[in-house]
Structure formats: structure tokens, C-alpha cells
Design a protein around this motif. Sequence first.
Motif, PDB file in Angstrom:
ATOM      1  N   VAL A   8     -38.320  40.521 -18.480  1.00 56.89           N
ATOM      2  CA  VAL A   8     -37.009  40.966 -18.005  1.00 56.89           C
ATOM      3  C   VAL A   8     -36.165  39.735 -17.744  1.00 56.89           C
ATOM      4  N   SER A   9     -34.943  39.729 -18.242  1.00 63.71           N
ATOM      5  CA  SER A   9     -34.057  38.589 -18.033  1.00 63.71           C
ATOM      6  C   SER A   9     -33.204  38.810 -16.791  1.00 63.71           C
ATOM      7  N   PRO A  10     -32.782  37.717 -16.152  1.00 65.01           N
ATOM      8  CA  PRO A  10     -31.878  37.851 -15.001  1.00 65.01           C
ATOM      9  C   PRO A  10     -30.564  38.485 -15.427  1.00 65.01           C
ATOM     10  N   PRO A  11     -29.871  39.161 -14.516  1.00 64.51           N
ATOM     11  CA  PRO A  11     -28.549  39.718 -14.838  1.00 64.51           C
ATOM     12  C   PRO A  11     -27.593  38.626 -15.301  1.00 64.51           C
ATOM     13  N   SER A  12     -26.635  39.006 -16.103  1.00 62.16           N
ATOM     14  CA  SER A  12     -25.664  38.051 -16.629  1.00 62.16           C
ATOM     15  C   SER A  12     -24.609  37.757 -15.568  1.00 62.16           C
ATOM     16  N   THR A  13     -24.869  36.736 -14.772  1.00 68.83           N
ATOM     17  CA  THR A  13     -23.949  36.326 -13.716  1.00 68.83           C
ATOM     18  C   THR A  13     -24.162  34.853 -13.427  1.00 68.83           C
ATOM     19  N   ASN A  14     -23.176  34.202 -12.849  1.00 66.78           N
ATOM     20  CA  ASN A  14     -23.306  32.787 -12.533  1.00 66.78           C
ATOM     21  C   ASN A  14     -24.196  32.534 -11.330  1.00 66.78           C
ATOM     22  N   GLU A  15     -24.361  33.550 -10.465  1.00 68.20           N
ATOM     23  CA  GLU A  15     -25.195  33.381  -9.280  1.00 68.20           C
ATOM     24  C   GLU A  15     -26.672  33.508  -9.641  1.00 68.20           C
ATOM     25  N   ARG A  16     -27.445  32.563  -9.162  1.00 66.41           N
ATOM     26  CA  ARG A  16     -28.881  32.615  -9.384  1.00 66.41           C
ATOM     27  C   ARG A  16     -29.555  33.483  -8.320  1.00 66.41           C
ATOM     28  N   SER A  17     -30.704  34.041  -8.682  1.00 65.00           N
ATOM     29  CA  SER A  17     -31.556  34.655  -7.678  1.00 65.00           C
ATOM     30  C   SER A  17     -32.145  33.549  -6.807  1.00 65.00           C
ATOM     31  N   VAL A  18     -32.500  33.892  -5.571  1.00 68.15           N
ATOM     32  CA  VAL A  18     -32.915  32.893  -4.588  1.00 68.15           C
ATOM     33  C   VAL A  18     -34.183  33.360  -3.884  1.00 68.15           C
ATOM     34  N   VAL A  19     -35.100  32.435  -3.654  1.00 69.48           N
ATOM     35  CA  VAL A  19     -36.272  32.701  -2.818  1.00 69.48           C
ATOM     36  C   VAL A  19     -36.229  31.725  -1.649  1.00 69.48           C
ATOM     37  N   VAL A  20     -36.209  32.269  -0.420  1.00 70.67           N
ATOM     38  CA  VAL A  20     -36.084  31.461   0.785  1.00 70.67           C
ATOM     39  C   VAL A  20     -37.414  31.437   1.520  1.00 70.67           C
ATOM     40  N   CYS A  21     -37.906  30.232   1.816  1.00 72.36           N
ATOM     41  CA  CYS A  21     -39.156  30.055   2.556  1.00 72.36           C
ATOM     42  C   CYS A  21     -38.888  29.214   3.802  1.00 72.36           C
ATOM     43  N   GLY A  22     -39.564  29.538   4.882  1.00 75.08           N
ATOM     44  CA  GLY A  22     -39.510  28.709   6.071  1.00 75.08           C
ATOM     45  C   GLY A  22     -40.688  27.758   6.080  1.00 75.08           C
ATOM     46  N   GLU A 219     -18.624  27.652   6.765  1.00 73.76           N
ATOM     47  CA  GLU A 219     -18.653  26.506   5.854  1.00 73.76           C
ATOM     48  C   GLU A 219     -20.059  26.287   5.309  1.00 73.76           C
ATOM     49  N   SER A 220     -21.067  26.414   6.179  1.00 74.15           N
ATOM     50  CA  SER A 220     -22.449  26.230   5.739  1.00 74.15           C
ATOM     51  C   SER A 220     -22.867  27.326   4.764  1.00 74.15           C
ATOM     52  N   LEU A 221     -22.475  28.566   5.050  1.00 70.40           N
ATOM     53  CA  LEU A 221     -22.811  29.665   4.149  1.00 70.40           C
ATOM     54  C   LEU A 221     -22.120  29.496   2.796  1.00 70.40           C
ATOM     55  N   GLN A 222     -20.877  29.028   2.823  1.00 71.92           N
ATOM     56  CA  GLN A 222     -20.170  28.796   1.564  1.00 71.92           C
ATOM     57  C   GLN A 222     -20.861  27.718   0.745  1.00 71.92           C
ATOM     58  N   ARG A 223     -21.300  26.653   1.403  1.00 71.69           N
ATOM     59  CA  ARG A 223     -21.998  25.583   0.707  1.00 71.69           C
ATOM     60  C   ARG A 223     -23.322  26.080   0.134  1.00 71.69           C
ATOM     61  N   LEU A 224     -24.034  26.891   0.908  1.00 65.15           N
ATOM     62  CA  LEU A 224     -25.306  27.418   0.431  1.00 65.15           C
ATOM     63  C   LEU A 224     -25.096  28.324  -0.769  1.00 65.15           C
ATOM     64  N   ALA A 225     -24.099  29.203  -0.682  1.00 63.40           N
ATOM     65  CA  ALA A 225     -23.805  30.083  -1.810  1.00 63.40           C
ATOM     66  C   ALA A 225     -23.402  29.290  -3.045  1.00 63.40           C
ATOM     67  N   ALA A 226     -22.589  28.259  -2.844  1.00 64.98           N
ATOM     68  CA  ALA A 226     -22.145  27.430  -3.981  1.00 64.98           C
ATOM     69  C   ALA A 226     -23.318  26.717  -4.630  1.00 64.98           C
ATOM     70  N   SER A 227     -24.326  26.388  -3.845  1.00 61.61           N
ATOM     71  CA  SER A 227     -25.489  25.678  -4.386  1.00 61.61           C
ATOM     72  C   SER A 227     -26.368  26.574  -5.246  1.00 61.61           C
ATOM     73  N   THR A 228     -26.127  27.900  -5.219  1.00 61.27           N
ATOM     74  CA  THR A 228     -26.927  28.821  -6.011  1.00 61.27           C
ATOM     75  C   THR A 228     -26.184  29.308  -7.245  1.00 61.27           C
ATOM     76  N   VAL A 229     -25.055  28.693  -7.541  1.00 65.04           N
ATOM     77  CA  VAL A 229     -24.247  29.077  -8.700  1.00 65.04           C
ATOM     78  C   VAL A 229     -24.570  28.173  -9.878  1.00 65.04           C
ATOM     79  N   VAL A 230     -24.712  28.760 -11.049  1.00 61.67           N
ATOM     80  CA  VAL A 230     -24.970  27.983 -12.256  1.00 61.67           C
ATOM     81  C   VAL A 230     -23.712  27.220 -12.624  1.00 61.67           C
ATOM     82  N   ARG A 231     -23.874  25.915 -12.798  1.00 57.34           N
ATOM     83  CA  ARG A 231     -22.725  25.070 -13.150  1.00 57.34           C
ATOM     84  C   ARG A 231     -22.624  24.885 -14.653  1.00 57.34           C
TER      85      ARG A 231
END
Length: 231
Positions: A8-22, A219-231
Motif C-alpha cells: 500500500v502506498s502513502p496517500p498523495s500529499t506533501n505531509e508525511r506520516s509520523v511515528v512519535v516515540c518517547g 510556533e513550535s507546532l508549526q515548526r514540527l508540522a513543517a518538518s514533516t512536509v516533503v520538500r
Amino acid sequence: MQGHGGPVSPPSTNERSVVVCGTAGGVGTSIISALLAEYRAATSLGGASWWVDAAGNDGDLHQRLRATGDEALLRTAAGTGLLPAPEAAITDVVVHAWRFGAVPVVDAGARPLTVLPELCEPELSDVTPVLVVGPRPDLLNRSREVFSEWEHAGLLQRTIVVICCQVPTLNHQALTGMLTDAVTGQVAGVIGMEYEPVLGAGTSLDKVAQQQFLPTTWESLQRLAASTVVR
């Protein structure tokens, strides 16, 4: 949610899927992952933004976010889909979300070494890993093994590190600076999350509560979201 059921391929979008670990329990993994999913639902993905609870704990975020609807996939006011995934492999939950055209943020809990092999699988090569670290000396010391193992596996270079401050009186700037200096060049990015009183209250996190967030939190959330976008 058994097996992958074929490629299965990821949806066609610039945003990547994310896995968050502590890197340890109680560092803010669930909060960071849920707020990222909420931010992406509100700004770009709409209902295609899912938060998947794969931490294996009895969490209460679905209540704090005041999600409603079908228990199989609750929805927040921002449109985020909340999917419970008890005992499911990370790869399975990501692929399951993709089958529905969703772009998930997966809360993998404090299991960074357990999920490491899955994050290195080719199926998840387009997924952005996020490590959440607490800015306390003991927590930073406990995270050394995680950073070492992720670096050895070649995963650290595409990982975003979030330093989440949960105590208002903690002077974390020096520790944050030390960690940033130590991992700069080895990770994809480092983002600091200042103490947020709304989160510190431990109560509602719905859309109304989010409107009370400090500008630095947004601002932090915006930066985090931007870091998950395909450039």
C-alpha cells in the motif's frame, strides 16, 4: 488489524506520516503526537489527519480532546480522526491508515527500541520518526542508548527531536542547548517546546482550550508540522 494485506502506498500529499516515540515515559509523547495531528487537521489535511493510539496505555486523550462519533474512529472538532490500535504493530497501523487515505501520526509510546526495527523497514521509509525528550539530566542520560541505537541503525538522520518542557520552573535552556549541539548534523531537526500552562493543567485540550495556547506553543507546532512536509 492483522497483516499488511499487500503493498500500500502513502496517500498523495506533501505531509508525511509520523511515528512519535518517547525516550522515557511521561515526557509528553501522547500530547505532542496528538497536537501535531490536530494542527495538521486544522491547517492542511482536514479529516485525513489521524492520531493513532499505539502506546499500549489506558490513555484519556480522546476525552480531553472531546472527540465524538463512532468509537472505531472518533473525530475532534478540528476533524482529526482518533484511532485506537491495541496490540497492533506500528507498520500495520500505518498501512491501515493509508488504506483509508489517511495520513497518521502514531503515538508509539515509550518504546523507541522496540519499534526501531519496524521504522527501518522499507515500507516505512517515507515515515518521519520523532523522538520526544524531557530536558532533565536524568532523562537525557537515559536517552543516550536510544540515540546510539537509532544512529547505529541509520534512523537518526531522518528523525526530528522534540525537547518538551513540562515543568514551569525548570531552567532547561542550557540542557536544550547541550542536546542541540550534540545531535546537530546527526538528526533532521531539533524543536524545543516551552512549558505550556494549558497542557500543564492536565484538563481539556479541545479546540477551545487550544485557542488559549501561548504563541510559542503554536510556533513550535508549526515548526514540527513543517518538518514533516516533503520538500
